[in-house]
Design a protein around this motif. Structure first.
Motif, short mmCIF file in Angstrom:
data_model
loop_
_atom_site.label_atom_id
_atom_site.label_comp_id
_atom_site.label_asym_id
_atom_site.label_seq_id
_atom_site.Cartn_x
_atom_site.Cartn_y
_atom_site.Cartn_z
N GLY A 1 -5.02 -1.66 0.02
CA GLY A 1 -4.33 -0.42 -0.32
C GLY A 1 -2.95 -0.68 -0.90
N VAL A 2 -2.27 -1.69 -0.38
CA VAL A 2 -0.95 -2.04 -0.92
C VAL A 2 -1.08 -2.55 -2.35
CG1 VAL A 2 0.97 -3.66 -0.68
CG2 VAL A 2 0.09 -2.48 1.33
N VAL A 3 -2.11 -3.34 -2.60
CA VAL A 3 -2.31 -3.91 -3.93
C VAL A 3 -2.71 -2.83 -4.94
CG1 VAL A 3 -3.76 -5.47 -5.28
CG2 VAL A 3 -2.89 -6.17 -3.05
N LEU A 4 -3.56 -1.90 -4.52
CA LEU A 4 -4.10 -0.91 -5.45
C LEU A 4 -3.30 0.38 -5.52
CD1 LEU A 4 -7.91 -1.25 -4.66
CD2 LEU A 4 -6.63 -2.26 -6.54
N LYS A 5 -2.29 0.53 -4.67
CA LYS A 5 -1.55 1.79 -4.62
C LYS A 5 -0.81 2.06 -5.92
CE LYS A 5 1.56 2.10 -1.38
NZ LYS A 5 2.52 2.43 -0.35
N ARG A 6 -0.82 3.29 -6.32
CA ARG A 6 -0.11 3.73 -7.52
C ARG A 6 0.84 4.87 -7.12
NH1 ARG A 6 -1.47 -0.49 -9.27
NH2 ARG A 6 -3.23 -0.84 -10.60
N ARG A 7 1.83 5.12 -7.97
CA ARG A 7 2.74 6.23 -7.72
C ARG A 7 1.98 7.54 -7.82
NH1 ARG A 7 5.21 3.60 -11.78
NH2 ARG A 7 5.10 5.47 -13.07
N ASP A 8 2.53 8.59 -7.21
CA ASP A 8 1.87 9.90 -7.24
C ASP A 8 1.76 10.46 -8.66
OD1 ASP A 8 1.45 9.91 -4.54
OD2 ASP A 8 3.26 11.07 -4.08
N ASP A 9 2.71 10.13 -9.52
CA ASP A 9 2.71 10.66 -10.87
C ASP A 9 2.12 9.67 -11.88
OD1 ASP A 9 4.71 8.82 -10.74
OD2 ASP A 9 6.21 10.06 -11.74
#
Length: 85
Positions: free
Chosen positions: A68-76
């Motif tokens: 999840g840390v690797v694949l996380k993207r900003r909300d926008d």
């Protein structure tokens, strides 16, 4: 979920913990009656399957968090792409 949902009530949470612990204890105790056929010597240890299952589950949770840390993207993330077109 609302604050009155049955899964958020303290009495329900306590009951679920008791039921889960009882099921896990019965599963480990079942090793007395059904020892199984171990393929490796370490599998002969009492409660090995329960401990192994717990450790593998914990490793999968930690792996999922790391992923999840690797694949996380900003909300926008996708909003910025829409403006680039």
């Amino acid at each position: 979920m609302s604050d009155n949902h049955w899964l958020t009530r303290p009495a329900t949470i306590r009951l679920l913990w008791i039921v889960f612990i009882a099921v896990l204890a019965l599963t480990v105790a079942a090793g007395f009656w059904w020892p199984g056929e171990p393929h490796f010597e370490v599998e002969r240890l009492f409660g090995f399957n329960a401990a192994y299952g717990f450790l593998v589950c914990a490793a999968m949770i930690l792996g999922a968090k790391a992923l999840g840390v690797v694949l996380k993207r900003r909300d926008d993330y996708y909003e910025e792409r829409a403006h680039d077109d």
